[in-house]
Design a protein around this motif. Structure first.
Motif, PDB file in Angstrom:
ATOM      1  N   ALA A  23      -0.235  11.703  -4.243  1.00  0.00           N
ATOM      2  CA  ALA A  23      -0.115  10.514  -5.089  1.00  0.00           C
ATOM      3  C   ALA A  23      -1.340  10.308  -5.981  1.00  0.00           C
ATOM      4  N   SER A  24      -2.487  10.857  -5.593  1.00  0.00           N
ATOM      5  CA  SER A  24      -3.678  10.752  -6.455  1.00  0.00           C
ATOM      6  C   SER A  24      -3.770  11.938  -7.407  1.00  0.00           C
ATOM      7  N   LYS A  25      -2.778  12.810  -7.367  1.00  0.00           N
ATOM      8  CA  LYS A  25      -2.752  14.026  -8.188  1.00  0.00           C
ATOM      9  C   LYS A  25      -4.004  14.879  -7.976  1.00  0.00           C
ATOM     10  N   GLY A  26      -4.441  14.929  -6.726  1.00  0.00           N
ATOM     11  CA  GLY A  26      -5.582  15.754  -6.361  1.00  0.00           C
ATOM     12  C   GLY A  26      -6.937  15.091  -6.510  1.00  0.00           C
ATOM     13  N   ARG A  27      -6.978  13.867  -7.015  1.00  0.00           N
ATOM     14  CA  ARG A  27      -8.268  13.181  -7.174  1.00  0.00           C
ATOM     15  C   ARG A  27      -8.916  12.904  -5.822  1.00  0.00           C
ATOM     16  N   ARG A 106       7.180   4.502   5.526  1.00  0.00           N
ATOM     17  CA  ARG A 106       8.147   3.496   5.070  1.00  0.00           C
ATOM     18  C   ARG A 106       7.445   2.297   4.436  1.00  0.00           C
ATOM     19  N   ASP A 107       6.469   1.753   5.130  1.00  0.00           N
ATOM     20  CA  ASP A 107       5.673   0.613   4.688  1.00  0.00           C
ATOM     21  C   ASP A 107       4.248   0.850   5.157  1.00  0.00           C
ATOM     22  N   SER A 108       3.286   0.264   4.442  1.00  0.00           N
ATOM     23  CA  SER A 108       1.898   0.432   4.889  1.00  0.00           C
ATOM     24  C   SER A 108       1.052  -0.760   4.468  1.00  0.00           C
ATOM     25  N   TRP A 109      -0.085  -0.860   5.115  1.00  0.00           N
ATOM     26  CA  TRP A 109      -1.066  -1.900   4.823  1.00  0.00           C
ATOM     27  C   TRP A 109      -2.419  -1.216   4.768  1.00  0.00           C
ATOM     28  N   LEU A 110      -3.186  -1.490   3.720  1.00  0.00           N
ATOM     29  CA  LEU A 110      -4.537  -0.964   3.599  1.00  0.00           C
ATOM     30  C   LEU A 110      -5.479  -2.159   3.709  1.00  0.00           C
ATOM     31  N   ILE A 111      -6.212  -2.211   4.814  1.00  0.00           N
ATOM     32  CA  ILE A 111      -7.072  -3.361   5.093  1.00  0.00           C
ATOM     33  C   ILE A 111      -8.503  -2.883   5.280  1.00  0.00           C
ATOM     34  N   PRO A 112      -9.439  -3.363   4.454  1.00  0.00           N
ATOM     35  CA  PRO A 112     -10.845  -3.034   4.691  1.00  0.00           C
ATOM     36  C   PRO A 112     -11.270  -3.543   6.070  1.00  0.00           C
ATOM     37  N   MET A 113     -11.951  -2.719   6.829  1.00  0.00           N
ATOM     38  CA  MET A 113     -12.366  -3.103   8.188  1.00  0.00           C
ATOM     39  C   MET A 113     -13.225  -4.355   8.182  1.00  0.00           C
ATOM     40  N   ARG A 114     -14.020  -4.548   7.137  1.00  0.00           N
ATOM     41  CA  ARG A 114     -14.885  -5.730   7.090  1.00  0.00           C
ATOM     42  C   ARG A 114     -14.066  -7.025   7.009  1.00  0.00           C
ATOM     43  N   GLU A 115     -12.780  -6.928   6.633  1.00  0.00           N
ATOM     44  CA  GLU A 115     -11.913  -8.101   6.544  1.00  0.00           C
ATOM     45  C   GLU A 115     -10.999  -8.251   7.763  1.00  0.00           C
ATOM     46  N   LEU A 116     -10.930  -7.229   8.584  1.00  0.00           N
ATOM     47  CA  LEU A 116      -9.974  -7.219   9.692  1.00  0.00           C
ATOM     48  C   LEU A 116     -10.215  -8.342  10.698  1.00  0.00           C
ATOM     49  N   LYS A 117     -11.468  -8.590  11.026  1.00  0.00           N
ATOM     50  CA  LYS A 117     -11.800  -9.604  12.037  1.00  0.00           C
ATOM     51  C   LYS A 117     -11.240 -10.983  11.665  1.00  0.00           C
ATOM     52  N   ARG A 140      -0.350 -13.506   6.302  1.00  0.00           N
ATOM     53  CA  ARG A 140      -1.739 -13.262   5.902  1.00  0.00           C
ATOM     54  C   ARG A 140      -2.025 -11.809   5.552  1.00  0.00           C
ATOM     55  N   TYR A 141      -1.081 -10.929   5.813  1.00  0.00           N
ATOM     56  CA  TYR A 141      -1.255  -9.507   5.523  1.00  0.00           C
ATOM     57  C   TYR A 141      -0.589  -9.089   4.214  1.00  0.00           C
ATOM     58  N   ARG A 142       0.100  -9.997   3.560  1.00  0.00           N
ATOM     59  CA  ARG A 142       0.882  -9.664   2.358  1.00  0.00           C
ATOM     60  C   ARG A 142       0.022  -9.054   1.262  1.00  0.00           C
ATOM     61  N   ALA A 143      -1.186  -9.512   1.086  1.00  0.00           N
ATOM     62  CA  ALA A 143      -2.060  -8.987   0.034  1.00  0.00           C
ATOM     63  C   ALA A 143      -2.437  -7.521   0.269  1.00  0.00           C
ATOM     64  N   TYR A 144      -2.253  -7.036   1.487  1.00  0.00           N
ATOM     65  CA  TYR A 144      -2.638  -5.681   1.861  1.00  0.00           C
ATOM     66  C   TYR A 144      -1.427  -4.743   1.965  1.00  0.00           C
ATOM     67  N   TYR A 145      -0.239  -5.295   1.746  1.00  0.00           N
ATOM     68  CA  TYR A 145       1.020  -4.597   1.958  1.00  0.00           C
ATOM     69  C   TYR A 145       1.370  -3.651   0.802  1.00  0.00           C
ATOM     70  N   HIS A 146       1.922  -2.488   1.163  1.00  0.00           N
ATOM     71  CA  HIS A 146       2.370  -1.510   0.165  1.00  0.00           C
ATOM     72  C   HIS A 146       3.715  -0.945   0.594  1.00  0.00           C
ATOM     73  N   HIS A 147       4.692  -1.092  -0.296  1.00  0.00           N
ATOM     74  CA  HIS A 147       6.019  -0.549  -0.008  1.00  0.00           C
ATOM     75  C   HIS A 147       6.134   0.895  -0.480  1.00  0.00           C
ATOM     76  N   SER A 148       5.161   1.341  -1.269  1.00  0.00           N
ATOM     77  CA  SER A 148       5.192   2.730  -1.731  1.00  0.00           C
ATOM     78  C   SER A 148       3.837   3.380  -1.504  1.00  0.00           C
ATOM     79  N   VAL A 149       3.877   4.681  -1.366  1.00  0.00           N
ATOM     80  CA  VAL A 149       2.647   5.450  -1.202  1.00  0.00           C
ATOM     81  C   VAL A 149       1.800   5.360  -2.467  1.00  0.00           C
ATOM     82  N   THR A 151       1.344   2.828  -4.547  1.00  0.00           N
ATOM     83  CA  THR A 151       0.506   1.626  -4.610  1.00  0.00           C
ATOM     84  C   THR A 151      -0.579   1.649  -3.536  1.00  0.00           C
ATOM     85  N   LEU A 152      -0.288   2.247  -2.401  1.00  0.00           N
ATOM     86  CA  LEU A 152      -1.310   2.409  -1.359  1.00  0.00           C
ATOM     87  C   LEU A 152      -2.487   3.220  -1.905  1.00  0.00           C
ATOM     88  N   VAL A 153      -2.190   4.324  -2.567  1.00  0.00           N
ATOM     89  CA  VAL A 153      -3.242   5.186  -3.107  1.00  0.00           C
ATOM     90  C   VAL A 153      -3.993   4.490  -4.240  1.00  0.00           C
TER      91      VAL A 153
END
Length: 164
Positions: A23-27, A106-117, A140-149, A151-153
């Motif tokens: 998805a990053s085209k090799g970046r 199928r679905d994913s969430w990318l959450i910075p560890m510093r925000e997890l607590k 509270r997790y909606r801002a971190y949600y990705h329905h596609s790879v 947008t996650l990347v």
């Protein structure tokens, strides 16, 4: 015979690695550490900025059951050991809900560890998140949600620009 949770985790890590590269085209060049004793499953290297971000991957193949039923609901369940958070503030968590056949994210969430607590529920030795997969979800997790790879990347690429 069924796959073990360790095997499912390894498959999930491979799916995330493949997604990052394609998805990053090799970046993004994903690397696996010799051992994940620090809770780092993947080291993502951004070829453009020269920066690297450690990634902890947590995966599930099904959502939780609705209370008092045998019907799957809209909540996924992920656990992160406290020691991982304590040692890796620069890391990000990729919580991935895989298809049951383990072929796709199928679905994913990318959450910075510093925000997890501030987001997770605390248990004795771990942090627990239960994000919703509902299209209408507003947890509270909606801002971190990705329905596609894709947008996650794209979100991970933004993380390379943030200070440590």
């Amino acid at each position: 015979m069924a796959l073990t949770s360790t095997q499912v985790g390894a498959i999930a890590e491979n799916l995330v690695i493949n997604a990052l590269a394609s998805a990053s085209k090799g970046r993004i060049a994903p690397f696996r550490p010799f051992a994940d004793d620090e809770g780092i499953d993947i080291l993502a290297y951004d070829k453009q900025t020269g920066s690297a971000i450690p990634i902890q991957v947590k995966a599930r193949t099904v959502t939780l059951f609705k209370p008092k039923t045998k019907v799957r609901g809209n909540l996924a369940h992920f656990e992160v050991r406290k020691v991982v958070l304590d040692r890796n503030k620069r890391s990000v968590l990729v919580a991935a809900l895989l298809t049951e056949d383990l072929k796709e994210i199928r679905d994913s969430w990318l959450i910075p560890m510093r925000e997890l607590k501030g987001l997770a529920n605390e248990r004795a030795s771990k942090w627990v998140i239960r994000p919703s997969i509902s299209k209408k979800g507003k947890d509270r997790y909606r801002a971190y949600y990705h329905h596609s790879v894709a947008t996650l990347v794209q979100e991970l690429l933004k993380q390379f620009k943030k200070p440590a």
